[in-house]
Scaffold this active site. Structure first.
Site, PDB file in Angstrom:
ATOM      1  CD  GLU A 131      18.703 -25.706   0.312  1.00  0.00           C
ATOM      2  OE1 GLU A 131      19.245 -26.576  -0.381  1.00  0.00           O
ATOM      3  OE2 GLU A 131      17.692 -25.908   1.007  1.00  0.00           O
ATOM      4  CB  THR A 158      14.201 -22.808   6.300  1.00  0.00           C
ATOM      5  OG1 THR A 158      14.739 -21.826   5.429  1.00  0.00           O
ATOM      6  CG2 THR A 158      12.826 -23.254   5.804  1.00  0.00           C
ATOM      7  CG  PHE A 164      21.069 -27.702   6.782  1.00  0.00           C
ATOM      8  CD1 PHE A 164      21.675 -28.962   6.801  1.00  0.00           C
ATOM      9  CD2 PHE A 164      21.735 -26.659   6.151  1.00  0.00           C
ATOM     10  CE1 PHE A 164      22.916 -29.162   6.206  1.00  0.00           C
ATOM     11  CE2 PHE A 164      22.982 -26.852   5.562  1.00  0.00           C
ATOM     12  CZ  PHE A 164      23.565 -28.110   5.588  1.00  0.00           C
ATOM     13  NE  ARG A 202      -7.248  -6.650 -19.937  1.00  0.00           N
ATOM     14  CZ  ARG A 202      -7.980  -5.735 -19.348  1.00  0.00           C
ATOM     15  NH1 ARG A 202      -9.060  -6.069 -18.660  1.00  0.00           N
ATOM     16  NH2 ARG A 202      -7.654  -4.457 -19.430  1.00  0.00           N
ATOM     17  N   GLY A 227      -2.001  -4.272 -14.724  1.00  0.00           N
ATOM     18  CA  GLY A 227      -2.342  -3.808 -13.372  1.00  0.00           C
ATOM     19  C   GLY A 227      -2.832  -4.937 -12.478  1.00  0.00           C
ATOM     20  CB  THR A 255      24.259 -16.416  -3.681  1.00  0.00           C
ATOM     21  OG1 THR A 255      25.678 -16.622  -3.836  1.00  0.00           O
ATOM     22  CG2 THR A 255      23.950 -15.910  -2.278  1.00  0.00           C
ATOM     23  N   GLY A 263      27.851 -16.586   5.762  1.00  0.00           N
ATOM     24  CA  GLY A 263      26.744 -16.933   4.861  1.00  0.00           C
ATOM     25  C   GLY A 263      27.321 -17.695   3.686  1.00  0.00           C
ATOM     26  CG  LEU A 317      26.357 -23.854   6.589  1.00  0.00           C
ATOM     27  CD1 LEU A 317      27.510 -24.612   7.255  1.00  0.00           C
ATOM     28  CD2 LEU A 317      26.289 -24.265   5.103  1.00  0.00           C
TER      29      LEU A 317
HETATM   30  N1  CAA Z   1      30.328 -30.441  -2.878  1.00  0.00           N
HETATM   31  C1  CAA Z   1      31.234 -31.135  -2.151  1.00  0.00           C
HETATM   32  N2  CAA Z   1      32.312 -30.549  -1.572  1.00  0.00           N
HETATM   33  C2  CAA Z   1      32.438 -29.220  -1.746  1.00  0.00           C
HETATM   34  C3  CAA Z   1      31.526 -28.448  -2.473  1.00  0.00           C
HETATM   35  C4  CAA Z   1      30.426 -29.114  -3.056  1.00  0.00           C
HETATM   36  N3  CAA Z   1      29.510 -28.453  -3.757  1.00  0.00           N
HETATM   37  N4  CAA Z   1      31.923 -27.152  -2.441  1.00  0.00           N
HETATM   38  C5  CAA Z   1      33.053 -27.120  -1.718  1.00  0.00           C
HETATM   39  N5  CAA Z   1      33.360 -28.363  -1.295  1.00  0.00           N
HETATM   40  C6  CAA Z   1      34.512 -28.792  -0.494  1.00  0.00           C
HETATM   41  C7  CAA Z   1      35.840 -28.535  -1.206  1.00  0.00           C
HETATM   42  O1  CAA Z   1      36.161 -29.607  -2.072  1.00  0.00           O
HETATM   43  C8  CAA Z   1      36.788 -28.440  -0.015  1.00  0.00           C
HETATM   44  O2  CAA Z   1      37.050 -29.731   0.468  1.00  0.00           O
HETATM   45  P1  CAA Z   1      38.558 -30.230   0.823  1.00  0.00           P
HETATM   46  O3  CAA Z   1      39.209 -29.133   1.590  1.00  0.00           O
HETATM   47  O4  CAA Z   1      38.341 -31.493   1.573  1.00  0.00           O
HETATM   48  O5  CAA Z   1      39.214 -30.424  -0.491  1.00  0.00           O
HETATM   49  C9  CAA Z   1      35.929 -27.775   1.029  1.00  0.00           C
HETATM   50  O6  CAA Z   1      34.576 -27.977   0.662  1.00  0.00           O
HETATM   51  C10 CAA Z   1      36.165 -26.286   1.140  1.00  0.00           C
HETATM   52  O7  CAA Z   1      36.013 -25.748  -0.129  1.00  0.00           O
HETATM   53  P2  CAA Z   1      36.983 -24.598  -0.656  1.00  0.00           P
HETATM   54  O8  CAA Z   1      38.381 -24.908  -0.282  1.00  0.00           O
HETATM   55  O9  CAA Z   1      36.657 -24.394  -2.090  1.00  0.00           O
HETATM   56  O10 CAA Z   1      36.517 -23.373   0.293  1.00  0.00           O
HETATM   57  P3  CAA Z   1      36.002 -21.938  -0.079  1.00  0.00           P
HETATM   58  O11 CAA Z   1      35.819 -21.256   1.222  1.00  0.00           O
HETATM   59  O12 CAA Z   1      36.861 -21.290  -1.105  1.00  0.00           O
HETATM   60  O13 CAA Z   1      34.563 -22.229  -0.786  1.00  0.00           O
HETATM   61  C11 CAA Z   1      32.166 -22.582  -0.659  1.00  0.00           C
HETATM   62  C12 CAA Z   1      33.546 -22.910  -0.082  1.00  0.00           C
HETATM   63  C13 CAA Z   1      31.978 -23.400  -1.924  1.00  0.00           C
HETATM   64  C14 CAA Z   1      32.047 -21.112  -0.981  1.00  0.00           C
HETATM   65  C15 CAA Z   1      31.198 -22.989   0.427  1.00  0.00           C
HETATM   66  O14 CAA Z   1      31.465 -22.231   1.592  1.00  0.00           O
HETATM   67  C16 CAA Z   1      29.732 -22.803   0.050  1.00  0.00           C
HETATM   68  O15 CAA Z   1      29.164 -23.656  -0.612  1.00  0.00           O
HETATM   69  N6  CAA Z   1      29.118 -21.692   0.488  1.00  0.00           N
HETATM   70  C17 CAA Z   1      27.667 -21.503   0.358  1.00  0.00           C
HETATM   71  C18 CAA Z   1      26.983 -21.998   1.589  1.00  0.00           C
HETATM   72  C19 CAA Z   1      25.534 -22.284   1.373  1.00  0.00           C
HETATM   73  O16 CAA Z   1      25.125 -22.837   0.353  1.00  0.00           O
HETATM   74  N7  CAA Z   1      24.735 -21.958   2.380  1.00  0.00           N
HETATM   75  C20 CAA Z   1      23.341 -22.258   2.357  1.00  0.00           C
HETATM   76  C21 CAA Z   1      22.827 -22.270   3.763  1.00  0.00           C
HETATM   77  S1  CAA Z   1      21.634 -23.504   4.043  1.00  0.00           S
HETATM   78  C22 CAA Z   1      20.150 -22.877   3.551  1.00  0.00           C
HETATM   79  O17 CAA Z   1      20.048 -21.885   2.882  1.00  0.00           O
HETATM   80  C23 CAA Z   1      19.014 -23.734   3.936  1.00  0.00           C
HETATM   81  C24 CAA Z   1      17.700 -23.069   4.050  1.00  0.00           C
HETATM   82  O18 CAA Z   1      17.302 -22.732   5.155  1.00  0.00           O
HETATM   83  C25 CAA Z   1      16.811 -22.973   2.897  1.00  0.00           C
END
Ligand code: CAA
Length: 394
Positions: free
Chosen positions: A363, A158, A123, A268, A340, A365, A131, A125
Site C-alpha cells: 500500500e 492480496t 484490489f 524470565r 534464544g 512503500t 509497483g 493495481l
Molecule cells: N491522494 C490523492 N491523489 C494523489 C495521491 C494521494 N495520496 N498521490 C498522488 N495523487 C495524484 C496526484 O495529485 C496526481 O493527480 P493530478 O494529475 O490529477 O494532479 C496524480 O495522482 C499523479 O500523481 P503524480 O503526478 O505525483 O505522479 P507520480 O508518478 O510522480 O507519483 C505516486 C505517483 C504518488 C508515486 C503513486 O504512483 C503512488 O502512490 N504509488 C504507490 C502505489 C501504491 O501504493 N501501491 C500499493 C498497491 S495496493 C496494495 O499493496 C494492496 C495490497 O494488496 C495489500
C-alpha cells in the site's frame, strides 16, 4: 482535545480482542507454517461484522467510523496479521471505495455481498513493472462499445486466489497518461481470468497473494467505477484510507510483540532477578511503549480527519510510515528481549517480526509515503489541517 473513546468504540475493541484470542490464536502458528488460508476464521470475521465495518448497514456494512475500524484492526493484527490484511483490503480498498465512488447498481450487486463478508474482494493495481510507479499501468482496457476488453498481468494481489471480485486498474487512453486509467469490477469466474502462482512469503504467510492474468476478459461498461479516466484517482483516494488500515495493522503487530516482551521479561530471571528489572531490558520496553503510543496518536489523528471529512492524505502517509517502522523496530527488540526463545516459532515474536516487514512495503512503500508527505508540504498544504490557521500565523 479529547482522547476518550466512545462506549461503542470501546465495545468494538473488546469484541475484536476477545475474538482474536478465542478464534484466531488457536492454530495461528500452523497456518503460518503451512501457508494455510484462514477460511473458517474469515467466515467468522464476517459474522462479527468485521469485513465491511465502515459501510452503511443498507449495503450490509457495520455503519462504524474509521476509529472503530482502526481499533478492531489493531486487535486482530496483534494475534494474526494475515487475517488483518485480508480484512484491511476488503474493508478499505474494496468496500470503502465501492460505496464512495460506485453507482447504486454496483453497490446493490457487489457491495452488499462484499461488505457482509459473503464475498471477498481484491484490489489490483500493482504490476510487474508498475509497483511504486503506479501511473505506468501496462494492463489495457480497450473500449469495445458496450464492454471493455481487459488484458494484462497484476501481481502481489492480496486475496488473489480466494476473492470473488477484483477491482482492476487498467489503461484505456494511453495518450492521457494516468488520466486515461479506469477501474473495472471483474468477477473472478469470468472467462479469461487466470489465477497464477501463489507467493511463498517471508511473513503474513497464511494470507493469499497471487499473480493474476487477464486474457481478453470482457468487462461490461456498467462495471466501470466513476467517469471515464477516473481509475487512478480512485486508486489514490482509496489507498489514502487503506494506508490508515495498514498503519493499524502495523500498530497491532508492534503492540502484540511489546505485550509479549513485557510478559516474558517479568517471568524470565537472569542474574538473580526478572530481566525486566535490568536497565538494558527496561529501557527497551520504555522505547517500545513510547513509539507505539506515538504511532497510535498519528493513526487516530488520520482516522479522525477522515471521519471529519477533512484532507487525510498526508496524515495517513505519516501514520503508515511511522507505524510500520515502529512495528519493525519493536518486533526486532521483542525477539532480542526473548533471547534464544525469541528465535523459535512457539513464542510468536519471530512471526510478528517477519509479518512487520511487509507493512513497510505494501500500500505504498515507506519511500512512497515520504513522497506523499513531502509533496504536500511543498504544495503549501500544511499537514496538520486542524491547526492550519495557527501555523500560517507563525
Ligand atoms: N491522494 C490523492 N491523489 C494523489 C495521491 C494521494 N495520496 N498521490 C498522488 N495523487 C495524484 C496526484 O495529485 C496526481 O493527480 P493530478 O494529475 O490529477 O494532479 C496524480 O495522482 C499523479 O500523481 P503524480 O503526478 O505525483 O505522479 P507520480 O508518478 O510522480 O507519483 C505516486 C505517483 C504518488 C508515486 C503513486 O504512483 C503512488 O502512490 N504509488 C504507490 C502505489 C501504491 O501504493 N501501491 C500499493 C498497491 S495496493 C496494495 O499493496 C494492496 C495490497 O494488496 C495489500
Amino acid at each position: 482535545m479529547y482522547f476518550e473513546l466512545t462506549e461503542e468504540q470501546m465495545a468494538v475493541r473488546e469484541a475484536a480482542r476477545d475474538f482474536a484470542r478465542n478464534e484466531l490464536l488457536p492454530g495461528v502458528i500452523e497456518r503460518d507454517r503451512e501457508m494455510k488460508f484462514p477460511k473458517e476464521q474469515v467466515r467468522k470475521m464476517a459474522e462479527m461484522g468485521f469485513m465491511g465495518m465502515m459501510n452503511s448497514p443498507e449495503y450490509g456494512g457495520g455503519g462504524m467510523d474509521t476509529i472503530s475500524y482502526v481499533l478492531a484492526m489493531e486487535e486482530i493484527a496483534k494475534v494474526d496479521a494475515s487475517c488483518a490484511v485480508i480484512m484491511s483490503v476488503n474493508n478499505s480498498l474494496v468496500c470503502w471505495g465501492l460505496e464512495k465512488y460506485g453507482n447504486e447498481e454496483q453497490k446493490q450487486k457487489y457491495l452488499t455481498k462484499l461488505a457482509s463478508g459473503e464475498w471477498l474482494g481484491a484490489f489490483c493495481l500493482s504490476e510487474p513493472e508498475a509497483g511504486s510507479d503506479a501511473t505506468s499501468q501496462k494492463t489495457t482496457a480497450v473500449d469495445m462499445g458496450d464492454y471493455y476488453l481487459l488484458n494484462g498481468t497484476k501481481n502481489w494481489i492480496t486475496n488473489g486466489g480466494t476473492s470473488n471480485v477484483h477491482l482492476v486498474m487498467a489503461q484505456t487512453h494511453p495518450e492521457k497518461g494516468h488520466k486515461g486509467i479506469n477501474c473495472l469490477i471483474v468477477e473472478t469466474d469470468w472467462p479469461g481470468v487466470v489465477i497464477g502462482a501463489k507467493e511463498d512469503k517471508l511473513g503474513i504467510r497464511s494470507s493469499d497473494t497471487h499473480t493474476i492474468m487477464y486474457n481478453d476478459v470482457k468487462v461490461p461498461k456498467a462495471n466501470r467505477i466513476g467517469d471515464d479516466g477516473f481509475g487512478f484517482r480512485f486508486a489514490m483516494n482509496t489507498l489514502n484510507g487503506g494506508r490508515i488500515g495498514i498503519a493499524a495493522q502495523a500498530l497491532g503487530i508492534a503492540s502484540g510483540a511489546y505485550e509479549l516482551a513485557v510478559k516474558y521479561s517479568q517471568e524470565r530471571k537472569a542474574f538473580g532477578k526478572p530481566i525486566a528489572q535490568h536497565q538494558a531490558i527496561a529501557f527497551k520496553l520504555a522505547d517500545m511503549a513510547t513509539e507505539i503510543e506515538a504511532a497510535r496518536l498519528l493513526i487516530m489523528r488520520a482516522a479522525w480527519l477522515k471521519d471529519q471529512g477533512m484532507d487525510y492524505a498526508a496524515a495517513s502517509a505519516m501514520a503508515k510510515v511511522f507505524a510500520s517502522e515502529t512495528a519493525m523496530k519493536t518486533t526486532i527488540e521483542a525477539v532480542q528481549v526473548h533471547g534464544g526463545y525469541g528465535y523459535v516459532k512457539e513464542y510468536h515474536v519471530e512471526r510478528l517480526m517477519r509479518d512487520a516487514k511487509i507493512t513497510q512495503i505494501y500500500e505504498g512503500t515507506s519511500e512512497i509515503q515520504r513522497i506523499v508527505i513531502s509533496r504536500n508540504i511543498l504544495k503549501g498544504q500544511l499537514y496538520i489541517p486542524m491547526w492550519k490557521e495557527s501555523m500560517q500565523a507563525v
